[in-house]
Design an enzyme around this catalytic site. Structure first.
Site, PDB file in Angstrom:
ATOM      1  N   ARG A 224       0.848  -1.187   0.000  1.00  0.00           N
ATOM      2  CA  ARG A 224       0.000   0.000   0.000  1.00  0.00           C
ATOM      3  C   ARG A 224       0.890   1.246   0.000  1.00  0.00           C
ATOM      4  O   ARG A 224       1.965   1.244   0.614  1.00  0.00           O
ATOM      5  CB  ARG A 224      -0.879   0.035   1.259  1.00  0.00           C
ATOM      6  CG  ARG A 224      -2.043  -0.930   1.213  1.00  0.00           C
ATOM      7  CD  ARG A 224      -3.100  -0.527   0.178  1.00  0.00           C
ATOM      8  NE  ARG A 224      -4.244  -1.419   0.183  1.00  0.00           N
ATOM      9  CZ  ARG A 224      -4.423  -2.423  -0.675  1.00  0.00           C
ATOM     10  NH1 ARG A 224      -3.527  -2.682  -1.613  1.00  0.00           N
ATOM     11  NH2 ARG A 224      -5.510  -3.172  -0.607  1.00  0.00           N
ATOM     12  N   HIS A 272      -0.661   0.159  -9.798  1.00  0.00           N
ATOM     13  CA  HIS A 272      -1.397  -0.718  -8.869  1.00  0.00           C
ATOM     14  C   HIS A 272      -1.974  -1.937  -9.606  1.00  0.00           C
ATOM     15  O   HIS A 272      -3.184  -2.174  -9.583  1.00  0.00           O
ATOM     16  CB  HIS A 272      -2.508   0.066  -8.157  1.00  0.00           C
ATOM     17  CG  HIS A 272      -2.946  -0.601  -6.872  1.00  0.00           C
ATOM     18  ND1 HIS A 272      -3.366   0.085  -5.777  1.00  0.00           N
ATOM     19  CD2 HIS A 272      -3.046  -1.922  -6.523  1.00  0.00           C
ATOM     20  CE1 HIS A 272      -3.699  -0.755  -4.808  1.00  0.00           C
ATOM     21  NE2 HIS A 272      -3.509  -1.993  -5.241  1.00  0.00           N
TER      22      HIS A 272
HETATM   23  C1  GLV Z   1      -5.271  -5.007  -4.080  1.00  0.00           C
HETATM   24  O1  GLV Z   1      -4.632  -4.039  -3.823  1.00  0.00           O
HETATM   25  C2  GLV Z   1      -5.952  -5.846  -3.126  1.00  0.00           C
HETATM   26  O2  GLV Z   1      -6.048  -5.504  -1.950  1.00  0.00           O
HETATM   27  O3  GLV Z   1      -6.434  -6.911  -3.545  1.00  0.00           O
END
Ligand code: GLV
Length: 309
Positions: A224, A272
């Site tokens: 994160r 991401h």
């Molecule tokens: C992605 O970031 C997840 O939490 O699956």
């Protein structure tokens, strides 16, 4: 009993398709077209608007559409006592491992530099970092970190892991808790963060942590954005203490156009994508949990509210 999907900005068609493929009779609604709030008993969520979940008085489960649940727990207005579940899926673990292995090998085999060489038509062989000489330190040995660690061992790297409980994995040197963190860091050439985001792990990738790594260490963050103190990373790269970083997650996503990471020569940015949830693979466990919630049976993949993951 209806299912409500609250995932602003996410394409929900594929979710509905794969959930309905398992049970065509499911009553699935897509927020904000929720219908009568009292009919909603199961919520599938990804980054819901804070306060929204309180509006459904008969909610029996809040299910994250991803592996992480920090996006749910940061809502100060969560309805009390409603259990939260997360996705646990081998295909997500495999996908994360691919991302980590790719970043590690990219770095060890100098692929960023060769890309620049190619643009300059420059023929310049570089000595690869040999797997047996490279020490990889994985922070977080859960579903994702454990899978990545075991795979890196098979590739011949020296692998260390740091986790709350000091989980044991064959071939991995394991460190537990805050007390062993410095020891773990001092023997890590490539630091990989795969921790859940909790109060204990927020801002863990900081100046203090970087200072404990050996000179020229490399950092990969696929957990994160809030694990990383962005200014501290820039400073450690500037001073030359860190040799580079590969980042998939950021404080603010999408990464703002003016952000210095975009054009930084030592940072690789990806949007991401390290481990995207596959609706087809995950739909069966969501439907199973929905049925369990409906029948009052114990739920799968529940989040420990004390630990925050
Ligand atoms: C992605 O970031 C997840 O939490 O699956």
């Amino acid at each position: 009993m209806a299912i409500l999907v609250i995932a602003p900005g996410m394409r929900t068609v594929s979710w509905v398709k794969h959930l309905k493929a398992i049970d065509p009779d499911l009553d699935i609604r897509i927020w904000p077209e929720s219908g009568k709030p009292e009919e909603i008993e199961f919520a599938l969520v990804w980054r819901h608007p804070p306060g929204e979940l309180r509006k459904y008085p008969n909610l029996r489960c809040i299910a994250s559409l991803g592996a992480g649940v920090d996006h749910i727990l940061r809502d100060p207005d969560l309805p009390a006592g409603v259990p939260i579940s997360r996705v646990v899926d081998r295909s997500m673990a495999r996908s994360m491992t691919e991302y980590v292995v790719l970043s590690v090998l990219n770095y060890c085999r100098h692929f960023e530099a060769y890309r620049q060489d190619q643009l300059q038509r420059r023929w310049k062989p570089r000595i690869p970092r040999r797997t047996r000489d490279v020490r990889i330190g994985i922070m977080g040995l859960g579903q994702l970190g454990g899978h990545a660690a075991a795979t890196l061992v098979r590739l011949g790297f020296q692998v260390r892991g740091w986790s709350r409980t000091g989980r044991r994995i064959e071939g991995v040197i394991s460190y537990a808790d805050g007390k062993q963190l410095d020891k773990f860091l001092s023997a890590t050439d490539i630091l990989v963060c795969l921790l859940p985001l909790t109060q204990a792990t927020e801002r863990i990738l900081s100046r203090r942590t970087f200072a404990k790594l050996p000179p020229e260490a490399y950092v990969i963050n696929a957990a994160r954005g809030r694990h990383l103190v962005e200014e501290d990373l820039l400073e450690a790269l500037e001073s030359g203490h860190l040799s580079g970083a590969c980042l998939d997650v950021f404080q603010h996503e999408p990464l703002p156009p003016e952000h210095p990471f975009w054009r930084h020569p030592k940072i690789t940015v990806t949007p991401h994508i390290s481990s995207l949830t596959d609706p087809k693979a995950v739909a069966p466990q969501l439907v199973e949990n929905y049925r369990r919630a409906r029948d009052g049976k114990p739920l799968l993949n529940l989040v420990d509210m004390q630990l925050g993951y």
